[in-house]
Design a protein around this motif. Structure first.
Motif, PDB file in Angstrom:
ATOM      1  N   UNK A  85       3.111  -0.584   2.347  1.00 21.40           N
ATOM      2  CA  UNK A  85       2.140  -0.005   3.284  1.00 21.40           C
ATOM      3  C   UNK A  85       1.224   0.995   2.575  1.00 21.40           C
ATOM      4  N   UNK A  86       1.800   1.911   1.822  1.00 23.69           N
ATOM      5  CA  UNK A  86       1.002   2.900   1.093  1.00 23.69           C
ATOM      6  C   UNK A  86       0.066   2.231   0.100  1.00 23.69           C
ATOM      7  N   UNK A  87       0.565   1.223  -0.611  1.00 22.83           N
ATOM      8  CA  UNK A  87      -0.234   0.577  -1.647  1.00 22.83           C
ATOM      9  C   UNK A  87      -1.261  -0.397  -1.079  1.00 22.83           C
ATOM     10  N   UNK A  88      -1.129  -0.779   0.176  1.00 20.76           N
ATOM     11  CA  UNK A  88      -2.205  -1.545   0.829  1.00 20.76           C
ATOM     12  C   UNK A  88      -3.307  -0.622   1.314  1.00 20.76           C
ATOM     13  N   UNK A  89      -2.935   0.569   1.784  1.00 23.59           N
ATOM     14  CA  UNK A  89      -3.911   1.458   2.405  1.00 23.59           C
ATOM     15  C   UNK A  89      -4.675   2.321   1.390  1.00 23.59           C
ATOM     16  N   UNK A  90      -3.973   2.892   0.412  1.00 23.01           N
ATOM     17  CA  UNK A  90      -4.626   3.881  -0.457  1.00 23.01           C
ATOM     18  C   UNK A  90      -5.298   3.263  -1.678  1.00 23.01           C
ATOM     19  N   UNK A  91      -4.634   2.389  -2.452  1.00 20.29           N
ATOM     20  CA  UNK A  91      -5.394   1.593  -3.431  1.00 20.29           C
ATOM     21  C   UNK A  91      -5.895   0.303  -2.779  1.00 20.29           C
ATOM     22  N   UNK A  92      -6.509  -0.552  -3.578  1.00 18.34           N
ATOM     23  CA  UNK A  92      -6.907  -1.880  -3.098  1.00 18.34           C
ATOM     24  C   UNK A  92      -5.785  -2.872  -3.380  1.00 18.34           C
ATOM     25  N   UNK A  93      -4.616  -2.604  -2.831  1.00 18.17           N
ATOM     26  CA  UNK A  93      -3.500  -3.507  -3.002  1.00 18.17           C
ATOM     27  C   UNK A  93      -2.778  -3.287  -4.323  1.00 18.17           C
ATOM     28  N   UNK A  94      -1.751  -4.120  -4.549  1.00 22.20           N
ATOM     29  CA  UNK A  94      -0.895  -3.945  -5.720  1.00 22.20           C
ATOM     30  C   UNK A  94      -0.169  -5.243  -5.992  1.00 22.20           C
ATOM     31  N   UNK A  95       0.586  -5.256  -7.079  1.00 14.70           N
ATOM     32  CA  UNK A  95       1.426  -6.407  -7.401  1.00 14.70           C
ATOM     33  C   UNK A  95       2.807  -6.214  -6.793  1.00 14.70           C
ATOM     34  N   UNK A  96       3.586  -7.284  -6.784  1.00 10.61           N
ATOM     35  CA  UNK A  96       4.970  -7.213  -6.312  1.00 10.61           C
ATOM     36  C   UNK A  96       5.766  -6.232  -7.173  1.00 10.61           C
ATOM     37  N   UNK A  97       5.555  -6.273  -8.464  1.00 10.70           N
ATOM     38  CA  UNK A  97       6.279  -5.380  -9.374  1.00 10.70           C
ATOM     39  C   UNK A  97       5.961  -3.923  -9.062  1.00 10.70           C
ATOM     40  N   UNK A  98       4.705  -3.615  -8.768  1.00 12.78           N
ATOM     41  CA  UNK A  98       4.324  -2.235  -8.450  1.00 12.78           C
ATOM     42  C   UNK A  98       4.950  -1.776  -7.141  1.00 12.78           C
ATOM     43  N   UNK A  99       4.998  -2.668  -6.162  1.00 17.25           N
ATOM     44  CA  UNK A  99       5.659  -2.315  -4.898  1.00 17.25           C
ATOM     45  C   UNK A  99       7.121  -1.972  -5.150  1.00 17.25           C
ATOM     46  N   UNK A 100       7.793  -2.774  -5.959  1.00 20.80           N
ATOM     47  CA  UNK A 100       9.200  -2.514  -6.275  1.00 20.80           C
ATOM     48  C   UNK A 100       9.372  -1.174  -6.981  1.00 20.80           C
ATOM     49  N   UNK A 101       8.449  -0.839  -7.868  1.00 17.58           N
ATOM     50  CA  UNK A 101       8.528   0.439  -8.582  1.00 17.58           C
ATOM     51  C   UNK A 101       8.339   1.615  -7.618  1.00 17.58           C
ATOM     52  N   UNK A 102       7.386   1.495  -6.717  1.00 19.43           N
ATOM     53  CA  UNK A 102       7.112   2.583  -5.783  1.00 19.43           C
ATOM     54  C   UNK A 102       8.165   2.669  -4.683  1.00 19.43           C
ATOM     55  N   UNK A 103       8.892   1.612  -4.457  1.00 21.30           N
ATOM     56  CA  UNK A 103       9.935   1.623  -3.429  1.00 21.30           C
ATOM     57  C   UNK A 103      11.015   2.648  -3.741  1.00 21.30           C
ATOM     58  N   UNK A 104      11.162   3.005  -5.009  1.00 19.18           N
ATOM     59  CA  UNK A 104      12.185   3.971  -5.416  1.00 19.18           C
ATOM     60  C   UNK A 104      11.656   5.398  -5.502  1.00 19.18           C
ATOM     61  N   UNK A 105      10.460   5.631  -5.009  1.00 20.82           N
ATOM     62  CA  UNK A 105       9.850   6.960  -5.073  1.00 20.82           C
ATOM     63  C   UNK A 105       9.717   7.564  -3.677  1.00 20.82           C
TER      64      UNK A 105
END
Length: 551
Positions: free
Chosen positions: A18-38
């Motif tokens: 949700x955060x990576x869809x709204x604040x940047x212009x999207x992301x990769x699956x790997x980036x979502x997984x990385x941010x999931x732990x933050x």
């Protein structure tokens, strides 16, 4: 109840996406997984970090940049360099490292809107983009001062016609109504609570006497970016600036602004610039200015509808934070994107959710899908002609077809989806625009080609599924679909919809064991014909779903 209380837990996959869809212009699956732990705070430390500046755009006819060169007249390339500039800007949104800067820059463009067809020089647009990017993580009040000296804005709202004795009020009107304090309830003829027609006239006189600098040599010492100049006489006095005292209304407590120094009845350059500074300080001292900006920020990044509860519990404290920080945006951005409200943790009502509540813009559809599927794009350094052709035909054209005429909104208020009451983001959806969104999902999988049949851009779904750990186990049909829907869609879909994707679309009513055999056959032989058809159908169907249109 809407609450800006901090969300301090680990984000998890859903909130990270949700955060990576709204604040940047999207992301990769790997980036979502990385941010999931933050936590949100940890995520924002990364997203709100400053980014290196991109290289200047390149003229494909020369292989060199045209930025910074003096001009004898307006661009004579029939808009080619403007198109190159737009491609250069969108490239930053798609290919830059994961950051909030590109989308915040675009947000500021939707706020301080310019219509590029009104601007003579592509260089003027370049310096405006650079200005918005410079302050994307910076000070809104300072940016508002700089935008008053921006060459593209001078042209966009007829500031070059504004002279002492012949004031042009266009920029002053939009500066008050759109860019700063905004209208309040109209309480009388020409009285909009926050300002009056009298204030527009007074502000217009402060903005008088400026012209473009075709040499682009008048650089702002703070940003290093080109600015407009005052029209001066042989003794460097502001000869076409209104040097009289400007009287403001009760909305600004009857304040007066006048040049600090005049010689022979003319303001010095420093005194004229000082008036502009004093005007902006006066406007930004008002809470209404902070609230107006926070509403724009909220509607762009969170949700279009601002209820009384949202106004009191979200907008008001955001505005107070903005005022307390002298309009530095960092504190407000952190407050909003780390709030329980943003992650739907402030209520248990499923009908009042933020996640999945906003219709994606065409830019989010296009840039987001290209980023998620890691689609290879040509580099301007390698082949400038191919770069601009690809961005023009496979990115800028689809944006326009879906309703976003990039840098060319219909009116000075900007793109309808960001300001037009009551529809707001629903303006992105019409029968034609929706059909074009669906067509884009088909074209991105099959490939965009030029008129000669040259492949410009393609999402190779088989390569995506097979390589780089994008999918955990491509031979497992259920898990494959689960990962696509988990990462591409904002909300969990129904069991019936999920089964449809697996059994009807991917498996074509065959068994999961059959899919496993087909995938293994592809790995053994390199013949991807069978699996490609099914994977392309799956991705097209998901991208054409109602859920994919939401963020």
């Amino acid at each position: 109840m809407a609450s800006l209380a901090l969300y301090q837990d680990i984000l998890g996959r859903k909130n990270a996406a949700h955060l990576l869809r709204r604040l940047p212009f999207g992301s990769t699956k790997k980036e979502i997984d990385q941010f999931a732990n933050k936590t949100p705070a940890e995520a924002l430390n990364l997203l709100l970090a400053k980014q290196p500046e991109p290289a200047d755009p390149v003229d494909p006819t020369t292989g060199q940049t045209w930025i910074g060169k003096a001009l004898d007249d307006k661009d004579t390339d029939h808009g080619m360099l403007k198109d190159c500039l737009k491609a250069w800007w969108i490239d930053q949104m798609i290919t830059s490292s994961l950051s909030a800067v590109p989308k915040l820059t675009f947000f500021l463009h939707t706020h301080f809107t310019t219509i590029e067809s009104r601007v003579n020089y592509s260089q003027s647009l370049y310096y405006q983009i650079k200005l918005l990017r410079y302050y994307a993580l910076g000070n809104l009040k300072t940016l508002s001062k700089k935008i008053c000296l921006d060459g593209a804005m001078l042209r966009n709202l007829d500031g070059f016609l504004n002279q002492a004795g012949r004031p042009n009020e266009n920029f002053a009107r939009e500066f008050l109504e759109l860019y700063t304090i905004g209208k309040g309830p109209q309480t009388g003829p020409g009285d909009y609570t926050n300002y009056t027609e009298e204030d527009i006239v007074a502000a217009a006189r402060i903005f008088s006497g400026y012209q473009e600098d075709k040499t682009f040599a008048n650089l702002d010492p703070e940003t290093g970016l080109a600015q407009i100049v005052l029209k001066t006489n042989a003794t460097n006095l502001a000869v076409q600036h209104d040097a009289s005292t400007k009287q403001f209304s009760h909305a600004f407590d009857g304040k007066t602004i006048a040049p600090a120094e005049k010689i022979n009845g003319l303001a010095t350059q420093e005194a004229a610039l000082g008036e502009l500074d004093e005007l902006v300080e006066m406007i930004f001292a008002r809470e209404a200015t902070a609230r107006h900006f926070c509403r724009k920020l909220y509607r762009f990044f969170v949700y279009y509808h601002i209820t009384e509860e949202t106004e009191n519990n979200i907008i008001a404290p955001l505005a107070q934070t903005l005022l307390a920080n002298n309009y530095e945006m960092d504190a407000v951005l952190r407050m909003m994107f780390s709030s329980k409200h943003f992650y739907d943790a402030d209520n248990t009502t499923l009908t009042d959710n933020v996640i999945g509540s906003v219709i994606k813009s065409p830019l989010d559809i296009v840039a987001g899908s290209l980023r998620f599927f890691r689609v290879n794009l040509p580099a301007v350094e390698s082949d400038a002609t191919l770069f601009y052709k690809t961005y023009g035909q496979a990115i800028l054209k689809p944006l326009g077809e879906q309703g976003l005429h990039f840098y060319e909104p219909y009116d000075v208020a900007g793109y309808d989806a960001y300001h037009q009451y009551p529809s707001y983001h629903r303006n992105w959806i019409s029968s034609n625009f929706l059909a074009r969104r669906y067509e884009y999902s088909k074209k991105i999988t099959e490939g965009f080609k030029d008129n000669e049949g040259l492949l410009l851009l393609r999402m190779d779904i088989v390569d995506y599924v097979r390589y780089s750990g994008n999918i955990t186990d491509p031979s497992d049909a259920t898990r494959l679909v689960q990962e696509f829907t988990d990462y591409l869609l904002p909300e969990i879909i129904t069991t019936e919809r999920f089964d449809y994707y697996v059994k009807v679309i991917l498996l074509d009513d065959l068994s999961e064991a059959n899919w496993k055999r087909e995938w293994q056959r592809y790995l053994d032989t390199g013949d991807d014909g069978a699996v490609r058809i099914q994977l392309e159908n799956l991705v097209k169907t998901i991208m054409q779903s109602p859920e994919f249109q939401l963020s």
